[in-house]
Motif scaffolding. Structure first.
Motif, PDB file in Angstrom:
ATOM      1  N   MET A   1       0.838  -1.213   0.000  1.00 17.82           N
ATOM      2  CA  MET A   1       0.000   0.000   0.000  1.00 17.82           C
ATOM      3  C   MET A   1       0.866   1.254   0.000  1.00 17.82           C
ATOM      4  N   LEU A   2       1.983   1.180   0.766  1.00 15.86           N
ATOM      5  CA  LEU A   2       2.876   2.329   0.852  1.00 15.86           C
ATOM      6  C   LEU A   2       3.449   2.663  -0.518  1.00 15.86           C
ATOM      7  N   ILE A   3       3.631   1.611  -1.357  1.00 18.04           N
ATOM      8  CA  ILE A   3       4.174   1.836  -2.705  1.00 18.04           C
ATOM      9  C   ILE A   3       3.260   2.755  -3.498  1.00 18.04           C
ATOM     10  N   ILE A   4       1.932   2.532  -3.368  1.00 20.71           N
ATOM     11  CA  ILE A   4       0.983   3.374  -4.099  1.00 20.71           C
ATOM     12  C   ILE A   4       1.037   4.811  -3.583  1.00 20.71           C
ATOM     13  N   TYR A   5       1.140   4.960  -2.248  1.00 22.33           N
ATOM     14  CA  TYR A   5       1.213   6.308  -1.680  1.00 22.33           C
ATOM     15  C   TYR A   5       2.480   7.018  -2.131  1.00 22.33           C
ATOM     16  N   VAL A   6       3.616   6.283  -2.109  1.00 24.23           N
ATOM     17  CA  VAL A   6       4.871   6.897  -2.562  1.00 24.23           C
ATOM     18  C   VAL A   6       4.745   7.274  -4.039  1.00 24.23           C
ATOM     19  N   GLY A   7       4.103   6.391  -4.822  1.00 22.43           N
ATOM     20  CA  GLY A   7       3.887   6.695  -6.234  1.00 22.43           C
ATOM     21  C   GLY A   7       3.082   7.961  -6.417  1.00 22.43           C
ATOM     22  N   MET A   8       2.012   8.118  -5.634  1.00 24.55           N
ATOM     23  CA  MET A   8       1.181   9.324  -5.760  1.00 24.55           C
ATOM     24  C   MET A   8       1.964  10.564  -5.358  1.00 24.55           C
ATOM     25  N   ALA A   9       2.779  10.424  -4.316  1.00 19.39           N
ATOM     26  CA  ALA A   9       3.622  11.547  -3.907  1.00 19.39           C
ATOM     27  C   ALA A   9       4.603  11.910  -5.019  1.00 19.39           C
ATOM     28  N   SER A  10       5.124  10.877  -5.713  1.00 23.02           N
ATOM     29  CA  SER A  10       6.025  11.136  -6.835  1.00 23.02           C
ATOM     30  C   SER A  10       5.305  11.865  -7.959  1.00 23.02           C
ATOM     31  N   GLY A  11       4.042  11.493  -8.176  1.00 28.45           N
ATOM     32  CA  GLY A  11       3.252  12.190  -9.185  1.00 28.45           C
ATOM     33  C   GLY A  11       3.132  13.666  -8.849  1.00 28.45           C
ATOM     34  N   VAL A  12       2.895  13.964  -7.577  1.00 29.96           N
ATOM     35  CA  VAL A  12       2.826  15.364  -7.137  1.00 29.96           C
ATOM     36  C   VAL A  12       4.160  16.063  -7.395  1.00 29.96           C
ATOM     37  N   GLY A  13       5.258  15.355  -7.069  1.00 34.33           N
ATOM     38  CA  GLY A  13       6.585  15.923  -7.293  1.00 34.33           C
ATOM     39  C   GLY A  13       6.833  16.210  -8.762  1.00 34.33           C
ATOM     40  N   ALA A  14       6.420  15.264  -9.621  1.00 33.63           N
ATOM     41  CA  ALA A  14       6.606  15.454 -11.065  1.00 33.63           C
ATOM     42  C   ALA A  14       5.804  16.649 -11.559  1.00 33.63           C
ATOM     43  N   CYS A  15       4.584  16.820 -11.017  1.00 37.02           N
ATOM     44  CA  CYS A  15       3.760  17.980 -11.392  1.00 37.02           C
ATOM     45  C   CYS A  15       4.428  19.274 -10.949  1.00 37.02           C
ATOM     46  N   LEU A  16       5.021  19.271  -9.730  1.00 35.77           N
ATOM     47  CA  LEU A  16       5.728  20.460  -9.240  1.00 35.77           C
ATOM     48  C   LEU A  16       6.883  20.808 -10.175  1.00 35.77           C
ATOM     49  N   ARG A  17       7.578  19.752 -10.642  1.00 36.93           N
ATOM     50  CA  ARG A  17       8.688  19.975 -11.571  1.00 36.93           C
ATOM     51  C   ARG A  17       8.184  20.620 -12.861  1.00 36.93           C
ATOM     52  N   LEU A  18       7.039  20.129 -13.346  1.00 40.07           N
ATOM     53  CA  LEU A  18       6.465  20.688 -14.574  1.00 40.07           C
ATOM     54  C   LEU A  18       6.057  22.141 -14.363  1.00 40.07           C
ATOM     55  N   VAL A  19       5.520  22.461 -13.162  1.00 35.75           N
ATOM     56  CA  VAL A  19       5.157  23.847 -12.849  1.00 35.75           C
ATOM     57  C   VAL A  19       6.395  24.725 -12.950  1.00 35.75           C
ATOM     58  N   CYS A  20       7.494  24.285 -12.317  1.00 34.47           N
ATOM     59  CA  CYS A  20       8.746  25.066 -12.357  1.00 34.47           C
ATOM     60  C   CYS A  20       9.195  25.265 -13.791  1.00 34.47           C
ATOM     61  N   MET A  21       9.157  24.196 -14.587  1.00 37.10           N
ATOM     62  CA  MET A  21       9.634  24.301 -15.965  1.00 37.10           C
ATOM     63  C   MET A  21       8.752  25.239 -16.770  1.00 37.10           C
ATOM     64  N   ASP A  22       7.436  25.185 -16.546  1.00 37.78           N
ATOM     65  CA  ASP A  22       6.517  26.082 -17.262  1.00 37.78           C
ATOM     66  C   ASP A  22       6.757  27.529 -16.878  1.00 37.78           C
ATOM     67  N   VAL A  23       6.952  27.778 -15.566  1.00 36.66           N
ATOM     68  CA  VAL A  23       7.172  29.145 -15.095  1.00 36.66           C
ATOM     69  C   VAL A  23       8.448  29.714 -15.720  1.00 36.66           C
ATOM     70  N   PHE A  24       9.519  28.893 -15.723  1.00 35.37           N
ATOM     71  CA  PHE A  24      10.787  29.394 -16.253  1.00 35.37           C
ATOM     72  C   PHE A  24      10.753  29.530 -17.769  1.00 35.37           C
ATOM     73  N   SER A  25       9.985  28.682 -18.452  1.00 37.46           N
ATOM     74  CA  SER A  25       9.943  28.793 -19.912  1.00 37.46           C
ATOM     75  C   SER A  25       9.147  30.022 -20.342  1.00 37.46           C
ATOM     76  N   HIS A  26       8.280  30.540 -19.442  1.00 38.76           N
ATOM     77  CA  HIS A  26       7.554  31.768 -19.766  1.00 38.76           C
ATOM     78  C   HIS A  26       8.397  33.012 -19.514  1.00 38.76           C
ATOM     79  N   SER A  27       9.434  32.864 -18.662  1.00 40.05           N
ATOM     80  CA  SER A  27      10.263  34.023 -18.358  1.00 40.05           C
ATOM     81  C   SER A  27      11.189  34.321 -19.533  1.00 40.05           C
ATOM     82  N   SER A  28      11.203  35.585 -19.964  1.00 43.16           N
ATOM     83  CA  SER A  28      11.977  35.938 -21.158  1.00 43.16           C
ATOM     84  C   SER A  28      13.467  35.907 -20.872  1.00 43.16           C
ATOM     85  N   PHE A  29      13.844  36.132 -19.599  1.00 45.44           N
ATOM     86  CA  PHE A  29      15.263  36.170 -19.270  1.00 45.44           C
ATOM     87  C   PHE A  29      15.874  34.770 -19.284  1.00 45.44           C
ATOM     88  N   PHE A  30      15.215  33.823 -18.600  1.00 45.57           N
ATOM     89  CA  PHE A  30      15.820  32.509 -18.442  1.00 45.57           C
ATOM     90  C   PHE A  30      15.739  31.669 -19.716  1.00 45.57           C
TER      91      PHE A  30
END
Lengths: 115, 173
Positions: A1-30
């Motif tokens: 069961m813990l494997i599924i929870y860790v997996g879901m937490a990883s999904g959240v982490g991956a989404c956070l990574r995508l948020v960071c990448m989207d934010v930086f790709s919108h910035s004209s400087f970076f």
């Protein structure tokens, strides 16, 4: 069961990574820089938090979920390697600097947390 | 000022592409046509859902491997294996799978950034390496660092080569 929870937490982490990448790709400087600042920052901040949780917080299930799950999914080695190979074709010096800095700063940041 | 016919053509073109989801507004000060692309934000949400769902599989697989593979002498073999395998499949997921199966960019992002991105991990690698230093296993530390740096680069290149080969084979038949 813990494997599924860790997996879901990883999904959240991956989404956070995508948020960071989207934010930086919108910035004209970076987006103009050749150095992939986003992946660098993601990996360094993730490593810092990983070291902090491992050495300073008690070993509970919640902390495992956050460290192995969220932060493990947040940081990424595959994108880092892919960017290095892309950089090698056009900017060899930036590629070497990027690889060297990521590994060095990543290790130092965890080493600082050791007690 | 805006040429009406141009606006009409432009909006007709956009409507064909984005159907009902596009919203047009005209800026009163600059008289410029603004297109609020609702379609794009729907794509963005879909991308997040795809990355989340594939991330569950990737993270679960990583945790499972870390539980199953335990080296007796303290060498972090599981993380090394995870990162090396992940780097190989990242190239396959970027170069081969989307072209072979004609996937949409949403699913392709889910596979590369979601599945493999959350499968491989940089933070656990650093933590394992520093654990080896703290336990005075410096030879293991050097081997681990060397294997991860060059192994993952090599596997990424191998993945690129393999996917190019597979695509060439596909074109022949």
């Amino acid at each position: 069961m813990l494997i599924i929870y860790v997996g879901m937490a990883s999904g959240v982490g991956a989404c956070l990574r995508l948020v960071c990448m989207d934010v930086f790709s919108h910035s004209s400087f970076f987006s103009k820089l050749y150095f992939p600042v986003v992946t660098f920052l993601i990996n360094i901040v993730g490593s810092l938090l990983m070291g902090f949780i491992f050495y300073y917080l008690p070993d509970t299930t919640t902390n495992t979920l956050i460290s192995v799950g969220v932060i493990g999914g947040f940081t990424t080695l595959s994108t880092f390697n892919d960017e290095m190979i892309l950089l090698w074709k056009y900017h060899k010096l930036t590629c070497l600097l990027y690889g060297f800095l990521t590994y060095l700063v990543g290790l130092i940041v965890v080493l600082v947390m050791v007690r | 000022m805006i040429d009406d016919s141009a606006v009409y053509h432009q909006s007709a073109f956009l409507l064909q592409n984005f159907s009902k989801l596009t919203v047009f507004t005209i800026d009163a000060n600059t008289s410029k046509l603004n297109v609020i692309n609702a379609y794009e934000s729907v794509i963005t949400i879909k991308r997040y859902i795809a990355v989340f769902l594939f991330g569950i599989i990737g993270g679960g697989a990583r945790y499972l491997m870390e539980l199953l593979i335990v080296a007796p002498n303290g060498f972090p073999f599981s993380t090394l294996l995870i990162n090396i395998i992940g780097c190989f499949f990242f190239s396959i997921m970027v170069d081969y799978i989307p072209k072979r199966f004609a996937l949409s960019s949403t699913v392709a992002t889910g596979l590369s950034a979601g599945l493999i991105g959350s499968f491989t991990t940089f933070s656990t690698f650093n933590l394992d390496a520093i654990k080896l230093v703290v336990h005075h296993q410096l030879a293991f530390f050097a081997i681990y660092l060397f294997c991860t740096i060059f192994g993952s680069l090599l596997m990424n290149l191998t993945g690129r080569k393999v996917s190019r080969r597979l695509l060439q084979k596909l074109e022949v038949f």
